[in-house]
Scaffold this motif. Sequence first.
Motif, PDB file in Angstrom:
ATOM      1  N   TYR A  94       0.912  -1.159   0.000  1.00  0.00           N
ATOM      2  CA  TYR A  94       0.000   0.000   0.000  1.00  0.00           C
ATOM      3  C   TYR A  94       0.941   1.196   0.000  1.00  0.00           C
ATOM      4  N   THR A 124       1.270   4.465  -0.450  1.00  0.00           N
ATOM      5  CA  THR A 124       1.313   5.742   0.258  1.00  0.00           C
ATOM      6  C   THR A 124       1.568   5.565   1.759  1.00  0.00           C
ATOM      7  N   ARG A 131       4.100   7.855   4.889  1.00  0.00           N
ATOM      8  CA  ARG A 131       3.256   8.274   6.001  1.00  0.00           C
ATOM      9  C   ARG A 131       3.628   7.621   7.324  1.00  0.00           C
ATOM     10  N   TYR A 188     -13.445   1.830  -7.742  1.00  0.00           N
ATOM     11  CA  TYR A 188     -12.721   2.781  -8.606  1.00  0.00           C
ATOM     12  C   TYR A 188     -11.242   2.419  -8.672  1.00  0.00           C
ATOM     13  N   TRP A 196      -7.178   3.117  -8.692  1.00  0.00           N
ATOM     14  CA  TRP A 196      -6.280   4.058  -8.009  1.00  0.00           C
ATOM     15  C   TRP A 196      -4.842   3.692  -8.382  1.00  0.00           C
ATOM     16  N   ARG A 231     -10.107  -0.215  -5.967  1.00  0.00           N
ATOM     17  CA  ARG A 231     -10.621  -0.299  -4.594  1.00  0.00           C
ATOM     18  C   ARG A 231     -11.977  -0.991  -4.597  1.00  0.00           C
ATOM     19  N   HIS A 249     -16.287   5.214   3.954  1.00  0.00           N
ATOM     20  CA  HIS A 249     -15.402   5.658   5.038  1.00  0.00           C
ATOM     21  C   HIS A 249     -16.239   6.013   6.256  1.00  0.00           C
ATOM     22  N   GLN A 260     -12.952   1.873   7.288  1.00  0.00           N
ATOM     23  CA  GLN A 260     -13.703   1.726   6.047  1.00  0.00           C
ATOM     24  C   GLN A 260     -14.573   0.479   6.142  1.00  0.00           C
ATOM     25  N   ILE A 269      -5.060  -2.198   0.535  1.00  0.00           N
ATOM     26  CA  ILE A 269      -5.392  -1.507   1.792  1.00  0.00           C
ATOM     27  C   ILE A 269      -6.081  -2.493   2.728  1.00  0.00           C
TER      28      ILE A 269
HETATM   29  O1  DHB Z   1      -4.277   6.326   1.297  1.00  0.00           O
HETATM   30  C1  DHB Z   1      -4.439   6.260   0.093  1.00  0.00           C
HETATM   31  O2  DHB Z   1      -3.520   6.429  -0.695  1.00  0.00           O
HETATM   32  C2  DHB Z   1      -5.786   5.912  -0.420  1.00  0.00           C
HETATM   33  C3  DHB Z   1      -6.013   5.750  -1.762  1.00  0.00           C
HETATM   34  C4  DHB Z   1      -7.265   5.376  -2.230  1.00  0.00           C
HETATM   35  C5  DHB Z   1      -8.299   5.207  -1.342  1.00  0.00           C
HETATM   36  O3  DHB Z   1      -9.540   4.834  -1.731  1.00  0.00           O
HETATM   37  C6  DHB Z   1      -8.076   5.379   0.022  1.00  0.00           C
HETATM   38  O4  DHB Z   1      -9.132   5.187   0.854  1.00  0.00           O
HETATM   39  C7  DHB Z   1      -6.829   5.732   0.475  1.00  0.00           C
END
Ligand code: DHB
Length: 240
Positions: free
Chosen positions: A21, A23, A27, A145, A147, A155, A160, A175, A189
């Motif tokens: 994941y 990102t 973080r 969708y 990402w 996803r 949320h 979520q 995620i």
């Molecule tokens: O943290 C994220 O990068 C991220 C990306 C897409 C999502 O749908 C989400 O809930 C979080």
Amino acid sequence: MTGRLIPREAGIHPPAFTPTYKTSVLRSPQRALISFDSSPSEETGPTFGHVKLGALDNDLLLNYARPGASAIGERIIVHGRLLDENGRPIPGALIEIWQANAGGRYRHKKDGYLAALDPDFGGCGRTITGEDGSYAFRTVKPGAYPWPNGPNEWRPAHIHFSIFGHSFGQRLISQMYFEGDPLIARCPIAQTIPDKAALDRLIAGLDMSETKPMDAIAYRFDIVLRGHRQTLFENRPEGM
Ligand SMILES: O=C(O)c1ccc(O)c(O)c1
């Protein structure tokens, strides 16, 4: 009466650093965490009983819609109860939700997905739990969708949730997923959760008993605020 905040169960909550994941990498903390005893700033919190919510705040089908219109998509009711770790209801807690529309697009300036915005759907709602900890929203089922976590990642449909319990330390952001969605098993995620049973608790089940015939299908999502309670109950020994 105040009590200690109980630390999170590290084995159940997803680790902060999960490179699949992407990102999460930047973080996540770079150093070992330091633990502090809780203080009044964690053990106190706002009470929401006095907040005057709008009549449509928990009705996302109508709360952004033009007069006479309604959001496009599969009409659903999401309901359940907010419980503490002993299964007791938590009344008077603020539950806020936000979500993509039925096509998988958020009403957000940074969302450039091809799916169209629905002029009659905003995607945000809020409610306060009742005396028995119950809550309910009316909305549309959000779309999946894509990402940019990888070349072809989607996803699963999700809503949320943010919950303010009775203290600042009782905040939970999570979520909710939908029973039977094959994208859950492929979602980086959702898959950061190490414990299969803990992931199952984020998946709302179809609930025919609350479905409104010829109107809306229902999903049940119970939320358990584990280990962050401020108030000690009589049958719970100190330090447990
Ligand atoms: O943290 C994220 O990068 C991220 C990306 C897409 C999502 O749908 C989400 O809930 C979080």
